[in-house]
Scaffold this active site. Sequence first.
Site, short mmCIF file in Angstrom:
data_model
loop_
_atom_site.label_atom_id
_atom_site.label_comp_id
_atom_site.label_asym_id
_atom_site.label_seq_id
_atom_site.Cartn_x
_atom_site.Cartn_y
_atom_site.Cartn_z
CB CYS A 20 5.31 -4.31 0.57
SG CYS A 20 6.20 -2.73 0.48
CE1 TYR A 21 0.61 0.76 5.52
CE2 TYR A 21 -0.86 -1.15 5.71
CZ TYR A 21 -0.51 0.14 6.07
OH TYR A 21 -1.30 0.83 6.97
CD GLU A 45 3.01 -8.08 -5.59
OE1 GLU A 45 2.76 -6.90 -5.28
OE2 GLU A 45 3.66 -8.85 -4.87
CG HIS A 80 6.09 -5.63 -4.14
ND1 HIS A 80 4.78 -5.38 -3.82
CD2 HIS A 80 6.82 -4.62 -3.58
CE1 HIS A 80 4.71 -4.26 -3.11
NE2 HIS A 80 5.93 -3.79 -2.95
N GLY A 127 0.82 -1.20 0.00
CA GLY A 127 0.00 0.00 0.00
C GLY A 127 0.86 1.25 0.00
CE LYS A 180 -8.91 -6.06 -22.57
NZ LYS A 180 -10.22 -5.59 -23.09
CG ASP A 240 -13.06 -6.23 -21.96
OD1 ASP A 240 -12.32 -7.23 -22.03
OD2 ASP A 240 -12.65 -5.07 -21.90
#
Length: 518
Positions: A84-85, A175, A173, A57, A373, A231
């Site tokens: 992290c946060y 991710e 991180h 964050g 997407k 979409d």
Amino acid sequence: MTSASSPVVILDFGAQYSQLIARRVREARVYSEILPHDTPWEEIRRREPRAIILTGGPESTLEPGAPAMDARILESGVPVLGICYGMQLIARDCGGRLIPSSIREYGQAELALEADVPSPLFEGLPAHSVVWMSHGDTVTELPPGFKPLAHTARTEIAALGDRQRKLYGVQFHPEVVHTAQGRRVLENFLYGVAGIEPTWQMGNFVDDAIARIRAQVGEAKVVCALSGGVDSAVAATLVARAIGEQLTCVFVDTGLLRAGEADEVTAAFRDVMHLDVRCIDARERYLKLLAGVVDPERKRVLIGHEFIKIFEEQAAAIAGVRFLVQGTLYPDVIESKTKGSKAGHKIKTHHNVGGLPEQMKLELVEPLRLLFKDEVREVGRVLGLPEHIVNRQPFPGPGLAVRVLGAVDEARLRVLRAADKIVREEIDGSDGLQPHPWQYFAVLTPLKSVGVMGDGRTYANMVAIRAITSEDGMTADWARLPFDLLARMSTRIVNEVEGVNRVVYDITSKPPATVEWE
């Protein structure tokens, strides 16, 4: 979002990449859902989570009023991973000590595992690996029961864990692709720490989405906003599978579409997908609406509001309509900063999210709201949609209105359509582009420059070409197109498009830029 499989709950503390964590978890074939950071424990427990992940964050845990979580989470016995946060929050709430670091750590760093403290979180990882850091505060004292698991040159405690309580934190991180072993760290947490089996797949999402749509809609009639992109195509197909003839699709020709697009879209949805489609000609309506409007945020809001008005008008002619289907994706939601992403920072308003009026007569059905997407394309394939629809390149909901920089009128739209058609023709006709651009288009700038044509002076428009590579739209890099391809596009545009005498190529990544110029 709910699932029959045991979910992973991700508590969002405002990180721009919260949904990227969810995506990585789903790629590990484990279902996940994102909830606001202050969701009460009762609401989390109702989902029977097997694991909880705390995101990063933009705030500091040391600031008064910093985003927090329900204290019962760390006492629940559910395995928790803080990123992290999230790691700093675990350390603070469990009795550790943090300080604002005098040396902030951003970008790549080398993570070194503590050799004398083996951990299931780093099972099978090399002793040294590259990670991505982005933090200012630093944990200086471990909470009771925790051990240091890794460090970097600048961060003495880059990972920590309490093996008995299954509470873990990483300062980096995992991710993002820049962390070399990031996927393995997440998989170790999911499989090794939390004991979750990798059984979830996109077919599960389709089944769950259909069930949710039926439960939400009941016997009511529904209209679907078709834009022609993947979409709305996937959203319409999901809803059609769920409720059949209760669905009516409406395609609005706003006059802001690419060359030949209106005819292509209606043919695809009627003849290929066999949906009930009503086509509305709103070209003059939108041109009047946007006349003289320069500010891009104002454009998006006006387009969003008019978009809803048109569908409410169409719905009024169909007895029993209560719902509007939209193909909203998570990048739209997180960049627009809605109530569901309240700790984040607004990037821009999307016409179908922040651009919607607060009071609407129709309730929204958004089955793709938490997908990227590429995940939507996978859903499309599961549903059996043709590849030319599944692989259709993204196109913004406001259309060419956000690719004509400045005021929008028919003359400027005509110039942009012609230039954009050339860009798409040339890139589509080029074999062997590796990687093939994910999105590519022309932008009509508000700039004019001096040129020479036929031995005479010109003072005409400058067109920009934008081509990017990306997996999910949240980050992107400019496509390294061959020089001869760039030359062909430039030559054709200045020779074939009246009113253009200069072409430039955008070589900016996202971030710091966005994909669209507006």
